[in-house]
Design a protein around this motif. Structure first.
Motif, PDB file in Angstrom:
ATOM      1  N   ASP A  78       0.786  -1.234   0.000  1.00 17.38           N
ATOM      2  CA  ASP A  78       0.000   0.000   0.000  1.00 17.38           C
ATOM      3  C   ASP A  78       0.817   1.283   0.000  1.00 17.38           C
ATOM      4  N   SER A  79       2.105   1.210  -0.329  1.00 21.80           N
ATOM      5  CA  SER A  79       2.835   2.439  -0.650  1.00 21.80           C
ATOM      6  C   SER A  79       2.407   2.884  -2.042  1.00 21.80           C
ATOM      7  N   ARG A  80       2.707   4.122  -2.405  1.00 18.72           N
ATOM      8  CA  ARG A  80       2.194   4.647  -3.678  1.00 18.72           C
ATOM      9  C   ARG A  80       3.243   5.439  -4.439  1.00 18.72           C
ATOM     10  N   ALA A  81       3.065   5.470  -5.764  1.00 20.03           N
ATOM     11  CA  ALA A  81       3.844   6.324  -6.653  1.00 20.03           C
ATOM     12  C   ALA A  81       2.859   7.218  -7.403  1.00 20.03           C
ATOM     13  N   VAL A  82       3.011   8.525  -7.279  1.00 16.92           N
ATOM     14  CA  VAL A  82       2.086   9.480  -7.880  1.00 16.92           C
ATOM     15  C   VAL A  82       2.883  10.463  -8.731  1.00 16.92           C
ATOM     16  N   LEU A  83       2.457  10.624  -9.975  1.00 14.90           N
ATOM     17  CA  LEU A  83       3.135  11.488 -10.933  1.00 14.90           C
ATOM     18  C   LEU A  83       2.573  12.903 -10.846  1.00 14.90           C
ATOM     19  N   GLY A  84       3.468  13.897 -10.788  1.00 12.21           N
ATOM     20  CA  GLY A  84       3.071  15.295 -10.809  1.00 12.21           C
ATOM     21  C   GLY A  84       3.145  15.836 -12.226  1.00 12.21           C
ATOM     22  N   VAL A  85       1.983  16.184 -12.788  1.00 18.70           N
ATOM     23  CA  VAL A  85       1.886  16.637 -14.183  1.00 18.70           C
ATOM     24  C   VAL A  85       1.474  18.103 -14.207  1.00 18.70           C
ATOM     25  N   GLN A  86       2.219  18.924 -14.956  1.00 20.19           N
ATOM     26  CA  GLN A  86       1.881  20.339 -15.091  1.00 20.19           C
ATOM     27  C   GLN A  86       1.154  20.544 -16.417  1.00 20.19           C
ATOM     28  N   ASP A  87      -0.112  20.923 -16.312  1.00 15.10           N
ATOM     29  CA  ASP A  87      -0.932  21.110 -17.502  1.00 15.10           C
ATOM     30  C   ASP A  87      -0.504  22.366 -18.269  1.00 15.10           C
ATOM     31  N   ALA A  88      -1.061  22.514 -19.462  1.00 12.62           N
ATOM     32  CA  ALA A  88      -0.682  23.643 -20.316  1.00 12.62           C
ATOM     33  C   ALA A  88      -0.992  24.985 -19.669  1.00 12.62           C
ATOM     34  N   ASP A  89      -2.040  25.040 -18.829  1.00 15.52           N
ATOM     35  CA  ASP A  89      -2.393  26.300 -18.164  1.00 15.52           C
ATOM     36  C   ASP A  89      -1.624  26.525 -16.872  1.00 15.52           C
ATOM     37  N   GLY A  90      -0.651  25.656 -16.586  1.00 19.31           N
ATOM     38  CA  GLY A  90       0.167  25.805 -15.387  1.00 19.31           C
ATOM     39  C   GLY A  90      -0.361  25.087 -14.169  1.00 19.31           C
ATOM     40  N   ARG A  91      -1.573  24.552 -14.252  1.00 15.02           N
ATOM     41  CA  ARG A  91      -2.135  23.844 -13.109  1.00 15.02           C
ATOM     42  C   ARG A  91      -1.499  22.462 -12.960  1.00 15.02           C
ATOM     43  N   HIS A 148       5.271   3.708 -17.860  1.00 14.15           N
ATOM     44  CA  HIS A 148       4.886   5.056 -18.297  1.00 14.15           C
ATOM     45  C   HIS A 148       6.088   5.735 -18.946  1.00 14.15           C
ATOM     46  N   ARG A 149       5.901   6.211 -20.170  1.00 15.72           N
ATOM     47  CA  ARG A 149       6.971   6.967 -20.831  1.00 15.72           C
ATOM     48  C   ARG A 149       6.895   8.425 -20.391  1.00 15.72           C
ATOM     49  N   ILE A 150       8.030   8.962 -19.958  1.00 14.96           N
ATOM     50  CA  ILE A 150       8.076  10.323 -19.428  1.00 14.96           C
ATOM     51  C   ILE A 150       7.787  11.329 -20.539  1.00 14.96           C
ATOM     52  N   ARG A 151       6.811  12.218 -20.282  1.00 17.53           N
ATOM     53  CA  ARG A 151       6.433  13.273 -21.220  1.00 17.53           C
ATOM     54  C   ARG A 151       6.956  14.613 -20.710  1.00 17.53           C
ATOM     55  N   PRO A 152       7.022  15.628 -21.556  1.00 20.33           N
ATOM     56  CA  PRO A 152       7.498  16.948 -21.093  1.00 20.33           C
ATOM     57  C   PRO A 152       6.681  17.499 -19.933  1.00 20.33           C
ATOM     58  N   ALA A 153       5.378  17.170 -19.874  1.00 18.25           N
ATOM     59  CA  ALA A 153       4.524  17.691 -18.802  1.00 18.25           C
ATOM     60  C   ALA A 153       4.729  16.964 -17.479  1.00 18.25           C
ATOM     61  N   ASP A 154       5.409  15.818 -17.492  1.00 21.43           N
ATOM     62  CA  ASP A 154       5.655  15.050 -16.268  1.00 21.43           C
ATOM     63  C   ASP A 154       6.865  15.641 -15.549  1.00 21.43           C
ATOM     64  N   LYS A 155       6.608  16.322 -14.451  1.00 21.10           N
ATOM     65  CA  LYS A 155       7.682  17.075 -13.790  1.00 21.10           C
ATOM     66  C   LYS A 155       8.348  16.323 -12.642  1.00 21.10           C
ATOM     67  N   PHE A 156       7.593  15.492 -11.944  1.00 19.67           N
ATOM     68  CA  PHE A 156       8.190  14.779 -10.808  1.00 19.67           C
ATOM     69  C   PHE A 156       7.329  13.574 -10.454  1.00 19.67           C
ATOM     70  N   LEU A 157       7.911  12.671  -9.684  1.00 17.15           N
ATOM     71  CA  LEU A 157       7.202  11.494  -9.193  1.00 17.15           C
ATOM     72  C   LEU A 157       7.396  11.423  -7.688  1.00 17.15           C
ATOM     73  N   VAL A 158       6.299  11.309  -6.944  1.00 14.26           N
ATOM     74  CA  VAL A 158       6.359  11.192  -5.491  1.00 14.26           C
ATOM     75  C   VAL A 158       6.181   9.727  -5.121  1.00 14.26           C
ATOM     76  N   LEU A 159       7.183   9.194  -4.457  1.00 11.42           N
ATOM     77  CA  LEU A 159       7.192   7.804  -4.003  1.00 11.42           C
ATOM     78  C   LEU A 159       7.147   7.847  -2.479  1.00 11.42           C
ATOM     79  N   ALA A 160       6.129   7.255  -1.858  1.00 10.88           N
ATOM     80  CA  ALA A 160       5.997   7.388  -0.407  1.00 10.88           C
ATOM     81  C   ALA A 160       5.274   6.198   0.200  1.00 10.88           C
ATOM     82  N   THR A 161       5.612   5.904   1.457  1.00 13.67           N
ATOM     83  CA  THR A 161       4.911   4.876   2.209  1.00 13.67           C
ATOM     84  C   THR A 161       3.543   5.393   2.626  1.00 13.67           C
ATOM     85  N   ASP A 162       2.704   4.491   3.136  1.00 15.01           N
ATOM     86  CA  ASP A 162       1.315   4.869   3.408  1.00 15.01           C
ATOM     87  C   ASP A 162       1.173   5.904   4.510  1.00 15.01           C
TER      88      ASP A 162
END
Length: 518
Positions: A279-292, A393-407
């Motif tokens: 139950d640990s997780r990996a979550v990708l941080g994606v920056q959309d075109a509008d900066g969100r 997952h192939r890294i795209r320009p919008a993929d800025k970081f990946l958070v890897l964390a325990t539960d």
């Protein structure tokens, strides 16, 4: 040796015949400062007395939060495989902490960068062993057969073995328990068996990595089980333990009786492979075109909250056990994750476990009170799996970081909040770069730009490390996106006997993939 370290990256390494390791040094216990008030109990008088000492200072909060933080920047170029660097931190609640973390670069073959977080239970022995050994198994599983043949020749000829990994570790993460010779022999057996298999070179690169991760996870869990059984076979009934044996992190039986989840990221040539167990997780941080910022999950939890996982467990056992396999959202009413390393009391036969209880009650008692007897309704083992779920997952320009964390982190924060905090921190730090006025920019517009930048960076100047930034907000969140110093101080000053009631061990690694857009 099979591992090497650069400056400030540790000294833990496999040796050919024998490995001398140091005991893991645990982080210092929380400082005895201002406490929350609790009902009368063993320590309530102490809390009231310590309230007179005053609030925890900002400097002490920072020392506590930053005690285990680490960051590393990878050199630009093909060797980084699309990773700019990473930030990492750990905050224990158990004493000693049961979480572990690892990060390393694979050296021979096609290479790659590995990151992992490991959440132990029933003690830290299994998580500790996995954090030290799993990456070697992954390296062996991904290496071309010709490279493995060179390794085998070097061992046979008693020549120096080229390193498989370059570790990137915080000094307190360096130490390894005794048992290097056993670990090395198991690893060597693994690559020897791979050399006998000539079919695994035919797969495509991405399929090969997926298969390698699955095989490495399963093989290491198998080896932990075999090592424990060999250790058990040398135990006479009710024999007297050697001094400290029952509490040694390197005891094969203790490693196998305790357990650990694992979430590992393999990055190679711009492609992420995430292998998850538990139950640990990996979550990708994606920056959309509008900066969100948006959060994309690359893992699924392996517990009762996942309907697919629940159906998998139920489908592996007879209909007569439908009401007993999972009780109170726990495996056999005892274990929360449905997949994990170790935990052989959910995998071995009842006869084998009975022998453990008969011959080694000392180690069983040292692991857990609940481990002293067979789990209830233990009819058709194994109930627990070490088969990871792998996503690509192939890294795209919008993929800025990946958070890897325990539960421990995800119990306190939603994934979108986590990504938002890291994204704003990264863009805020970049806003500190010098401003170069554009053509036609007036003094008024420049002033507004400076004021806007000041507001953006005030909240992130406290922490340069993104993992520490997350820890601060997870423990001190005021409900409005800011940190309440009083709440943060109280959460950090909880005594060891109460901290576990309010939070779990937290381990975070933030992997930077692309520069955020400003």
């Amino acid at each position: 040796m099979l591992g090497r370290t650069g400056a400030f990256r540790g000294r833990c390494r496999f040796e050919l015949q024998q490995c001398r390791f140091l005991s893991l040094s645990s982080p210092p216990p929380p400082p005895e400062l201002s406490r929350l008030h609790y009902p009368a109990g063993s320590g309530s008088r102490k809390y009231r007395a310590e309230q007179e000492a005053g609030q925890m200072s900002s400097a002490r909060i920072n020392r506590f939060l930053k005690a285990n933080e680490y960051s590393h920047t990878l050199p630009r170029g093909p060797a980084s495989h699309g990773v700019l660097g990473f930030h990492s931190n750990m905050l224990p609640s158990n004493h000693p902490g049961e979480d572990r973390r690892s990060s390393a670069t694979c050296l021979p073959g096609c290479g790659g960068v590995l990151f992992g977080v490991f959440d132990g239970h029933a003690g830290s022995a299994c998580a500790h062993a996995i954090s030290q050994r799993l990456f070697y198994y992954i390296a062996v599983a991904t290496l071309p057969l010709r490279t493995l043949a060179e390794l085998e020749r070097a061992v046979e000829e008693e020549r120096a073995v080229p390193p498989l990994l370059e570790w990137h570790k915080y000094p307190q993460d360096h130490s390894c328990p005794d048992g290097g010779a056993i670990s090395f022999n198991s690893l060597r057996n693994y690559w020897q068996e791979r050399l006998e298999d000539e079919e695994d070179e035919e797969e495509e690169d991405n399929s090969r990595v997926t298969s390698a991760l699955v095989n490495a996870f399963r093989r290491l869990d198998y080896d932990l089980s075999v090592e424990a059984q060999v250790h058990l076979s040398m135990s006479s009934p009710r024999r007297v333990s050697l001094p400290g044996e029952a509490f040694s992190l390197s005891s094969p039986l203790r490693v196998a009786l305790s357990g650990s989840t694992a979430c590992v990221v393999h990055v190679s040539s711009g492609v992420l492979h995430v292998a998850n167990l538990g139950d640990s997780r990996a979550v990708l941080g994606v920056q959309d075109a509008d900066g969100r910022w948006s959060a994309v999950s690359l893992t699924n939890d392996h517990n009762a909250q996942n309907p697919d996982e629940l159906q998998r467990i139920l489908g592996e056992h007879p209909l007569s056990e439908q009401r007993t396999v999972v009780r109170h959202d726990r495996l056999l009413g005892l274990l929360l994750p449905f997949r994990a390393f170790g935990d052989v009391r959910f995998k071995w036969s009842a006869e084998m476990l009975s022998r453990v209880y008969e011959t080694r009650p000392d180690i069983v008692s040292a692991v857990s009170e609940a481990a002293r007897a067979l789990p209830p309704h233990y009819l058709t083992p194994p109930y627990l799996s070490a088969q990871p779920e792998v996503t690509q997952h192939r890294i795209r320009p919008a993929d800025k970081f990946l958070v890897l964390a325990t539960d421990g982190l995800w119990e306190l924060m939603h994934r979108q909040t986590v990504v938002q905090l890291v994204g704003e921190q990264l863009t805020g730090l970049q806003q500190q770069r010098p401003i170069i006025p554009g053509v036609g920019m007036t003094l008024g517009s420049l002033q507004r730009l400076l004021l806007e930048r000041k507001g953006r960076v005030l909240s992130v100047l406290e922490d340069q490390n993104a993992a520490t930034h997350l820890l601060r907000h997870a423990l001190g969140d005021d409900g409005y996106g800011a940190v309440a110093p009083n709440r943060l101080a109280k959460m950090l000053s909880l005594p060891a006997e109460l901290a576990r009631r309010y939070r779990d061990d937290i381990t975070i690694t933030v992997i930077h993939l692309n520069e955020p857009d400003l």
